[in-house]
Design an enzyme around this catalytic site. Sequence first.
Site, mmCIF file in Angstrom:
data_model
loop_
_atom_site.group_PDB
_atom_site.id
_atom_site.type_symbol
_atom_site.label_atom_id
_atom_site.label_comp_id
_atom_site.label_asym_id
_atom_site.label_seq_id
_atom_site.Cartn_x
_atom_site.Cartn_y
_atom_site.Cartn_z
ATOM 1 C CE LYS A 97 -1.824 1.768 3.941
ATOM 2 N NZ LYS A 97 -1.620 3.202 4.177
ATOM 3 C CG ASN A 98 2.110 2.861 3.548
ATOM 4 O OD1 ASN A 98 0.989 3.279 3.243
ATOM 5 N ND2 ASN A 98 2.450 2.539 4.790
ATOM 6 C CG ASP A 154 2.360 1.093 9.218
ATOM 7 O OD1 ASP A 154 2.110 1.978 10.058
ATOM 8 O OD2 ASP A 154 2.770 1.341 8.073
ATOM 9 N NE ARG A 161 -0.192 10.320 9.900
ATOM 10 C CZ ARG A 161 -0.535 9.279 9.142
ATOM 11 N NH1 ARG A 161 -1.769 8.874 9.118
ATOM 12 N NH2 ARG A 161 0.357 8.651 8.412
ATOM 13 N NE ARG A 171 -7.239 4.794 4.480
ATOM 14 C CZ ARG A 171 -6.310 5.211 5.328
ATOM 15 N NH1 ARG A 171 -6.591 5.410 6.587
ATOM 16 N NH2 ARG A 171 -5.089 5.469 4.913
ATOM 17 C CB CYS A 211 -4.781 6.222 10.167
ATOM 18 S SG CYS A 211 -5.412 4.841 9.208
HETATM 19 N N1 EPU Z 1 7.130 13.518 11.403
HETATM 20 C C1 EPU Z 1 7.441 14.807 11.759
HETATM 21 N N2 EPU Z 1 7.437 15.755 10.765
HETATM 22 C C2 EPU Z 1 7.149 15.465 9.471
HETATM 23 C C3 EPU Z 1 6.837 14.138 9.113
HETATM 24 C C4 EPU Z 1 6.835 13.178 10.119
HETATM 25 O O1 EPU Z 1 7.713 15.100 12.915
HETATM 26 O O2 EPU Z 1 7.190 16.371 8.626
HETATM 27 C C5 EPU Z 1 7.140 12.467 12.448
HETATM 28 C C6 EPU Z 1 5.771 11.838 12.636
HETATM 29 O O3 EPU Z 1 5.020 12.578 13.557
HETATM 30 C C7 EPU Z 1 6.139 10.459 13.130
HETATM 31 C C8 EPU Z 1 7.468 10.152 12.413
HETATM 32 O O4 EPU Z 1 7.979 11.415 11.997
HETATM 33 O O5 EPU Z 1 6.374 10.490 14.500
HETATM 34 C C9 EPU Z 1 7.362 9.242 11.215
HETATM 35 O O6 EPU Z 1 6.411 9.736 10.302
HETATM 36 P P1 EPU Z 1 6.489 9.440 8.731
HETATM 37 O O7 EPU Z 1 6.622 10.753 8.017
HETATM 38 O O8 EPU Z 1 7.533 8.409 8.492
HETATM 39 O O9 EPU Z 1 5.069 8.842 8.439
HETATM 40 P P2 EPU Z 1 4.122 9.117 7.211
HETATM 41 O O10 EPU Z 1 4.924 9.321 5.981
HETATM 42 O O11 EPU Z 1 3.085 10.140 7.552
HETATM 43 C C10 EPU Z 1 3.999 6.616 6.500
HETATM 44 C C11 EPU Z 1 2.923 5.615 6.298
HETATM 45 C C12 EPU Z 1 2.325 5.184 7.632
HETATM 46 C C13 EPU Z 1 3.445 4.656 8.534
HETATM 47 C C14 EPU Z 1 4.585 5.666 8.644
HETATM 48 C C15 EPU Z 1 5.786 5.141 9.401
HETATM 49 C C16 EPU Z 1 2.066 6.279 4.163
HETATM 50 C C17 EPU Z 1 0.967 6.853 3.385
HETATM 51 N N3 EPU Z 1 1.891 6.191 5.467
HETATM 52 O O12 EPU Z 1 3.373 7.728 7.133
HETATM 53 O O13 EPU Z 1 1.429 4.130 7.332
HETATM 54 O O14 EPU Z 1 2.942 4.394 9.802
HETATM 55 O O15 EPU Z 1 5.030 6.047 7.323
HETATM 56 O O16 EPU Z 1 6.281 3.995 8.805
HETATM 57 O O17 EPU Z 1 3.080 5.869 3.610
HETATM 58 C C18 EPU Z 1 -0.347 2.655 7.698
HETATM 59 O O18 EPU Z 1 -0.059 2.113 6.619
HETATM 60 O O19 EPU Z 1 -1.159 2.143 8.519
HETATM 61 C C19 EPU Z 1 0.289 3.934 8.047
HETATM 62 C C20 EPU Z 1 -0.182 4.738 8.979
#
Ligand code: EPU
Length: 434
Positions: free
Chosen positions: A22-23, A304, A121, A396, A116
């Site tokens: 998915k991601n 995840d 975030r 999803r 989610c």
């Molecule tokens: N963070 C920041 N600032 C930012 C971005 C992230 O502080 O600008 C922090 C977040 O608050 C968190 C950490 O960094 O504590 C990691 O966040 P990340 O940016 O890696 O997460 P994301 O890109 O928003 C993706 C996946 C999530 C998965 C996370 C971590 C997608 C669409 N989503 O989210 O997937 O949990 O990486 O691996 O790729 C899921 O599939 O259930 C899901 C939530």
Amino acid sequence: MANLVVRGGRRLHGRVRIGGRKNSAVAVIPAALLANGPSVLENLPVIRDVDTYIAILRAMGVKVDRIGPHAIRIDPRHLEPIPPPDLVKEMRASYYLLGVFLGRYGYAEVPVPGGCDIGQRPLDQHLKGLRALGADVTIEHGVIRARADRLVGAPVYLDVVSVGATINIMLAAVLAEGTTVIENAAKEPHIVDVANLLNAMGARVVGAGTDVIKIRGVPRLKGASHAIIPDEIEAATFMMAAVATRGDVVVENVIPKHLDPITAKLREAGAEIEENGDWIRVTCSRRPTAVTVKTLPYPGFPTDAQQPMTALLSIAEGTSVVTDTIWEARFKHVDELQRMGTRIRVEGRTAIIDGVERLSGTHVRATDLRAGAALVVAGLVAEGETVIGGVEHIERGYELIHEKLGQLGADIQRVTEIPAPVAGRSQALARTQG
Ligand code: EPU
């Protein structure tokens, strides 16, 4: 509204084919918009987030053709970079449109994305990266606006390891002038997957999969063909379900190396795991034992998979401690698990789980995608019937989870709730699918 109805107590056995990640899918779909011509994406999972992304693309004039059950052709030649706000707000990964539009057009206007509800975030690292490349970025009235007369490669040091920021900066940088170096980059395999697609399109990205990624900008990109890597979280969920039910399951179409953190933890909990080429066999003949889990960026234990793991550990022998270092509010499934008889105490980002011998089925509700996966794992072992609401969250990210589990011998049905006047619950639920 749909529900999943699970009658627990059946041992899972057999083979299950894992779909595309998915991601990764939700990043390579927007990445294909950077090309001057059509791209073909294969091994796409059939899940709602992918459908939503396709709908976003079509609303912007992109031609998307389904050319197989798991393949699409994306022709971005008539792209109008004005994303539909309602659809963008439905999913987190719409933030990738920022990097894509900025790279391709020098400006982007994207509503702040949804996703989610698992804690704060922030997008500060995404915006920091885009600003480093020369963009002016503001957030006003719920819309992120980014503009750059010239996008110029630059060093970017991420303050936190972020999957989304790493990919977004890559997407913006491939068409920028000069070289961008992302340090403290995320190392998840789907970052390598996105880099592989970009390189097949003519980009020059090196170092993806390590914490330093170098991107040398090129003037244009062409369409390419790409097969998405397998979904390690879908695989992990089936592996955990196999252990919880003391089953014997082969998960097929996986890259075993990507599942190392899961495999190691399940072995520690008492499972026997054999891996070979593109499959992993998981067997468990006894009650699992308690373990300590701490989620970390790859190659650590993935956040995840934390929620289904919590469900598995709720029936383990002994006390487990699970800490989520990535998301501060990812224990919303615990309230629902408690209704099934678990003994879990949440303190901040840690859940302390006293394993119980049995769970009992009841009505529960998925509050987010992986919370739903946790409830499914719990339902498979619970006595009696578990009715899981909020299936739209599960769908999803999981492709036909009820069918795949059904093929493994689970008693699980997807039913549609029919508003019935005085009918008992069994009449109010119409079984629609296997
Ligand atoms: N963070 C920041 N600032 C930012 C971005 C992230 O502080 O600008 C922090 C977040 O608050 C968190 C950490 O960094 O504590 C990691 O966040 P990340 O940016 O890696 O997460 P994301 O890109 O928003 C993706 C996946 C999530 C998965 C996370 C971590 C997608 C669409 N989503 O989210 O997937 O949990 O990486 O691996 O790729 C899921 O599939 O259930 C899901 C939530």
